[in-house]
Design an enzyme around this catalytic site. Sequence first.
Site, PDB file in Angstrom:
ATOM      1  N   ILE A 157       0.826  -1.210   0.000  1.00 29.90           N
ATOM      2  CA  ILE A 157       0.000   0.000   0.000  1.00 29.90           C
ATOM      3  C   ILE A 157       0.858   1.256   0.000  1.00 29.90           C
ATOM      4  O   ILE A 157       0.481   2.272  -0.604  1.00 29.90           O
ATOM      5  CB  ILE A 157      -1.006  -0.001   1.189  1.00 29.90           C
ATOM      6  CG1 ILE A 157      -1.972   1.172   1.073  1.00 29.90           C
ATOM      7  CG2 ILE A 157      -0.287   0.023   2.528  1.00 29.90           C
ATOM      8  CD1 ILE A 157      -2.749   1.243  -0.233  1.00 29.90           C
ATOM      9  N   GLU A 215      -7.196  -2.308   5.547  1.00 30.57           N
ATOM     10  CA  GLU A 215      -7.148  -2.905   6.891  1.00 30.57           C
ATOM     11  C   GLU A 215      -5.955  -3.835   7.033  1.00 30.57           C
ATOM     12  O   GLU A 215      -5.361  -4.264   6.045  1.00 30.57           O
ATOM     13  CB  GLU A 215      -8.442  -3.663   7.193  1.00 30.57           C
ATOM     14  CG  GLU A 215      -8.980  -4.523   6.065  1.00 30.57           C
ATOM     15  CD  GLU A 215      -8.051  -5.618   5.589  1.00 30.57           C
ATOM     16  OE1 GLU A 215      -7.442  -6.309   6.448  1.00 30.57           O
ATOM     17  OE2 GLU A 215      -7.917  -5.795   4.367  1.00 30.57           O
ATOM     18  N   GLY A 247      -5.501  -7.100   0.723  1.00 28.15           N
ATOM     19  CA  GLY A 247      -5.992  -6.143   1.711  1.00 28.15           C
ATOM     20  C   GLY A 247      -5.139  -4.896   1.700  1.00 28.15           C
ATOM     21  O   GLY A 247      -4.592  -4.504   0.674  1.00 28.15           O
ATOM     22  N   GLU A 248      -5.054  -4.240   2.848  1.00 26.16           N
ATOM     23  CA  GLU A 248      -4.258  -3.021   3.038  1.00 26.16           C
ATOM     24  C   GLU A 248      -4.820  -1.813   2.298  1.00 26.16           C
ATOM     25  O   GLU A 248      -4.249  -0.734   2.363  1.00 26.16           O
ATOM     26  CB  GLU A 248      -2.797  -3.218   2.593  1.00 26.16           C
ATOM     27  CG  GLU A 248      -2.049  -4.338   3.265  1.00 26.16           C
ATOM     28  CD  GLU A 248      -0.623  -4.494   2.730  1.00 26.16           C
ATOM     29  OE1 GLU A 248      -0.172  -3.635   1.934  1.00 26.16           O
ATOM     30  OE2 GLU A 248       0.040  -5.473   3.108  1.00 26.16           O
ATOM     31  N   GLY A 249      -5.898  -1.982   1.556  1.00 27.83           N
ATOM     32  CA  GLY A 249      -6.388  -0.901   0.702  1.00 27.83           C
ATOM     33  C   GLY A 249      -5.717  -0.883  -0.661  1.00 27.83           C
ATOM     34  O   GLY A 249      -5.871   0.083  -1.413  1.00 27.83           O
TER      35      GLY A 249
END
Length: 344
Positions: A92, A169, A310-312
Amino acid sequence: MSYDIAPLDTALVDALQAKVDGKTKPLGALGRLELLAMQIGRIQQTLTPSLTQPHVLVFAGDHGAAKAGVSAYPQDVTWQMVENFLAGGAAINVFARQMRLGLRIVDAGVAHDFGPREGLINGKIAAGTANYIEQPAMTPTQCDKAIRSGRKLAHSLAERGCNAVGFGEMGIGNTASASLITHGITSVPLPQVVGRGTGLDDAGLDRKQALLGAALARGGRPDDPLALLAEYGGFEIAMMVGAMLGAAEKRMVLVIDGFIVTAALLVAQAIAPAITDYCVFAHRSEEAGHIAQLRHLNAAPLLDLGLRLGEGTGAALAWPLLQAAVNFLNDMASFESAGVSGKA
């Protein structure tokens, strides 16, 4: 708590459609970008929308159930990955730099003391949730505090000029939590919304299914979305719920990432149904259960890249499409301005 989130009105629909159709292209030739441009225009209530000070918020939290074996990774990976975010070394970070997105990491409930750090927002509710296989993950008071904190954070971003926010997240075990929330809200059978998360093998997946079945046998399926969230959620998921609701209150564009982020949106949408009008769905995750979430929300994601990080990261990767939609609406010549003949 009530939220002032109104469905997008139709006042500008005809004018936006006329502006889109008047560009130097065949009708509908820019496909999904045209719908995206109109959505952003309606959110901002203008024919000339803009995207200012965009941010990605990555909410981090630990889950008590992780110690029971619902994940392939140990719980310490949560705080270690937060350190990686703060050092600028995660995916990210790379994508946010590339897309020139602001990035903030939110400690919603990591079982680690980071101390004051640049780029870290300390919103810690507790050092991880309780083990929902044995008891509710959080108390109603903790759940309420997390939601209020997330709402306040979104409002603060809006006050500083941000009008678009992507959600990400980090939390070992949070795909399990998201599966329970998804099952509870969509009624899709639990086995269909439980996946391998961070990479469980077949035996690990069977163990995860059994543990989540035991959690359901204990806690049931509360009809109240907040009760469901408190029963099985994580602090990072609860804080995301509040941030999503707060962002929609401020008429921000919400860029929704994958499975865990969409689980938070399921709760937010159950509280304030109009919130999905403000949401752009970045991508379809490879995680089992995301399709069920998207169907429940009647959502069509922009990308399908086989992502499950994830992580955006999906939200960041979709960002250029939002920019392209706004830019063509504002900067592309019309048939009239370019002196090009339209359709006969």
